[in-house]
Design an enzyme around this catalytic site. Structure first.
Site, PDB file in Angstrom:
ATOM      1  CD  GLU A 212      -2.082  -1.921   2.174  1.00 42.97           C
ATOM      2  OE1 GLU A 212      -1.216  -1.872   3.065  1.00 42.97           O
ATOM      3  OE2 GLU A 212      -2.893  -2.852   2.053  1.00 42.97           O
TER       4      GLU A 212
ATOM      5  CG  ASN B 163       5.266   8.287  -0.764  1.00 44.23           C
ATOM      6  OD1 ASN B 163       6.206   8.808  -1.365  1.00 44.23           O
ATOM      7  ND2 ASN B 163       5.445   7.488   0.261  1.00 44.23           N
TER       8      ASN B 163
ATOM      9  CE1 TYR C  28       7.617   0.125  -3.167  1.00 39.47           C
ATOM     10  CE2 TYR C  28       5.913   1.769  -2.823  1.00 39.47           C
ATOM     11  CZ  TYR C  28       6.927   0.973  -2.332  1.00 39.47           C
ATOM     12  OH  TYR C  28       7.250   1.031  -0.999  1.00 39.47           O
TER      13      TYR C  28
HETATM   14  C1  LIG Z   1      10.555   6.198  -1.643  1.00 46.02           C
HETATM   15  C2  LIG Z   1      12.045   6.120  -1.252  1.00 46.02           C
HETATM   16  C3  LIG Z   1      12.283   4.807  -0.532  1.00 46.02           C
HETATM   17  C4  LIG Z   1      12.885   6.153  -2.538  1.00 46.02           C
HETATM   18  O1  LIG Z   1      14.262   5.917  -2.160  1.00 46.02           O
HETATM   19  P1  LIG Z   1      15.482   6.387  -3.079  1.00 46.02           P
HETATM   20  O2  LIG Z   1      16.682   5.601  -2.699  1.00 46.02           O
HETATM   21  O3  LIG Z   1      15.578   7.852  -3.076  1.00 46.02           O
HETATM   22  O4  LIG Z   1      14.977   5.904  -4.538  1.00 46.02           O
HETATM   23  P2  LIG Z   1      15.921   5.596  -5.780  1.00 46.02           P
HETATM   24  O5  LIG Z   1      17.025   6.602  -5.843  1.00 46.02           O
HETATM   25  O6  LIG Z   1      16.299   4.159  -5.749  1.00 46.02           O
HETATM   26  O7  LIG Z   1      14.944   5.849  -6.995  1.00 46.02           O
HETATM   27  C5  LIG Z   1      14.409   4.790  -7.775  1.00 46.02           C
HETATM   28  C6  LIG Z   1      13.239   5.313  -8.585  1.00 46.02           C
HETATM   29  O8  LIG Z   1      12.219   5.789  -7.711  1.00 46.02           O
HETATM   30  C7  LIG Z   1      11.619   6.968  -8.264  1.00 46.02           C
HETATM   31  N1  LIG Z   1      11.895   8.104  -7.394  1.00 46.02           N
HETATM   32  C8  LIG Z   1      12.697   8.127  -6.312  1.00 46.02           C
HETATM   33  N2  LIG Z   1      12.683   9.352  -5.739  1.00 46.02           N
HETATM   34  C9  LIG Z   1      11.849  10.108  -6.490  1.00 46.02           C
HETATM   35  C10 LIG Z   1      11.396  11.456  -6.400  1.00 46.02           C
HETATM   36  N3  LIG Z   1      11.790  12.284  -5.431  1.00 46.02           N
HETATM   37  N4  LIG Z   1      10.499  11.900  -7.335  1.00 46.02           N
HETATM   38  C11 LIG Z   1      10.067  11.083  -8.326  1.00 46.02           C
HETATM   39  N5  LIG Z   1      10.473   9.795  -8.459  1.00 46.02           N
HETATM   40  C12 LIG Z   1      11.333   9.315  -7.551  1.00 46.02           C
HETATM   41  C13 LIG Z   1      12.199   7.116  -9.649  1.00 46.02           C
HETATM   42  O9  LIG Z   1      11.427   6.362 -10.561  1.00 46.02           O
HETATM   43  C14 LIG Z   1      13.565   6.470  -9.464  1.00 46.02           C
HETATM   44  O10 LIG Z   1      14.114   5.980 -10.660  1.00 46.02           O
HETATM   45  P3  LIG Z   1      15.052   6.939 -11.573  1.00 46.02           P
HETATM   46  O11 LIG Z   1      16.153   7.409 -10.658  1.00 46.02           O
HETATM   47  O12 LIG Z   1      15.525   6.057 -12.653  1.00 46.02           O
HETATM   48  O13 LIG Z   1      14.183   8.045 -12.046  1.00 46.02           O
HETATM   49  C15 LIG Z   1      12.474   7.312  -0.346  1.00 46.02           C
HETATM   50  O14 LIG Z   1      12.038   8.501  -0.952  1.00 46.02           O
HETATM   51  C16 LIG Z   1      11.946   7.241   1.064  1.00 46.02           C
HETATM   52  O15 LIG Z   1      12.541   6.600   1.929  1.00 46.02           O
HETATM   53  N6  LIG Z   1      10.782   7.899   1.341  1.00 46.02           N
HETATM   54  C17 LIG Z   1      10.210   7.932   2.689  1.00 46.02           C
HETATM   55  C18 LIG Z   1       9.603   6.604   3.105  1.00 46.02           C
HETATM   56  C19 LIG Z   1       8.526   6.155   2.157  1.00 46.02           C
HETATM   57  O16 LIG Z   1       7.707   6.935   1.670  1.00 46.02           O
HETATM   58  N7  LIG Z   1       8.491   4.819   1.914  1.00 46.02           N
HETATM   59  C20 LIG Z   1       7.498   4.186   1.055  1.00 46.02           C
HETATM   60  C21 LIG Z   1       6.303   3.793   1.862  1.00 46.02           C
HETATM   61  S1  LIG Z   1       5.078   2.977   0.826  1.00 46.02           S
END
Ligand SMILES: CC(C)(COP(=O)(O)OP(=O)(O)OC[C@H]1O[C@@H](n2cnc3c(N)ncnc32)[C@H](O)[C@@H]1OP(=O)(O)O)[C@@H](O)C(=O)NCCC(=O)NCCS
Length: 164
Positions: A111, A116, A123
């Site tokens: 979910e 977000n 995902y």
């Molecule tokens: C969601 C989260 C885990 C992403 O972690 P991250 O290490 O920054 O993500 P990545 O660098 O591996 O990014 C992978 C892909 O995610 C997407 N993405 C990541 N950050 C993004 C942003 N700020 N805006 C848009 N897309 C994003 C992109 O598709 C990206 O691929 P790309 O780099 O080829 O465009 C991080 O933002 C986080 O910890 N958020 C808070 C906790 C949370 O919301 N968890 C999910 C609960 S369901």
């Protein structure tokens, strides 16, 4: 400590010994905290409870899984704030998907809040598709937020092992 993957982080299977560190990072990532006892239970219950990401001795991220065969649900996923945007989450998710498929998991669910965007994009990039909505699922500072249920069908252990 194993060699880092191409993201630069070492990816380990989530174990009960990591529960305190995971709870601490979780409390900095999310408004509603879960306790170390919660994480200890998640790690102890499942044969494959998830992945943790490390830079040296520092825990920088985790993805925690609940497995109810042949399905599994991603319970929580986070990367430490100042290390976002460096593909660490993508590396963890790739490992989780490969390992879950090898364990015989057929479908992954999760979910995610409709607002977000980073998580939804992450995902979607990994092949998850929208499977439903839950109205008012999250309580946030900005009021209730709907959740999107997302689903990913996995290829099955034989095909995953062959990499096809
Ligand atoms: C969601 C989260 C885990 C992403 O972690 P991250 O290490 O920054 O993500 P990545 O660098 O591996 O990014 C992978 C892909 O995610 C997407 N993405 C990541 N950050 C993004 C942003 N700020 N805006 C848009 N897309 C994003 C992109 O598709 C990206 O691929 P790309 O780099 O080829 O465009 C991080 O933002 C986080 O910890 N958020 C808070 C906790 C949370 O919301 N968890 C999910 C609960 S369901």
């Amino acid at each position: 400590m194993p060699a880092p993957d191409e993201s630069g982080a070492a990816l380990l299977q989530f174990t009960p010994e990591q529960a305190v560190a995971v709870a601490e990072l979780h409390s900095r990532c999310f408004a509603v905290s879960w306790t170390a006892a919660d994480f200890h239970r998640f790690a102890a219950l499942a044969a494959y409870p998830g992945v943790t990401a490390w830079l040296g001795e520092r825990l920088i991220g985790f993805v925690v899984l609940s497995v109810i065969e042949p399905e599994a649900e991603i319970l929580t996923l986070c990367i430490d704030k100042e290390l976002r945007g460096r593909r660490f989450a993508s590396a963890m998710l790739t490992r989780l998907i490969e390992d879950a498929a090898a364990q015989g998991v057929e479908t992954l669910f999760l979910e995610v809040g409709v607002r977000n965007e980073p998580a939804r994009a992450l995902y979607t990039r990994h092949g998850f598709i929208e499977a439903g909505r839950r109205t008012g699922y999250y309580r946030t500072d900005r009021g209730a937020e709907d959740a999107i249920v997302m689903r990913l069908s996995l290829p099955g252990p034989m095909r995953a092992a062959r990499g096809s």
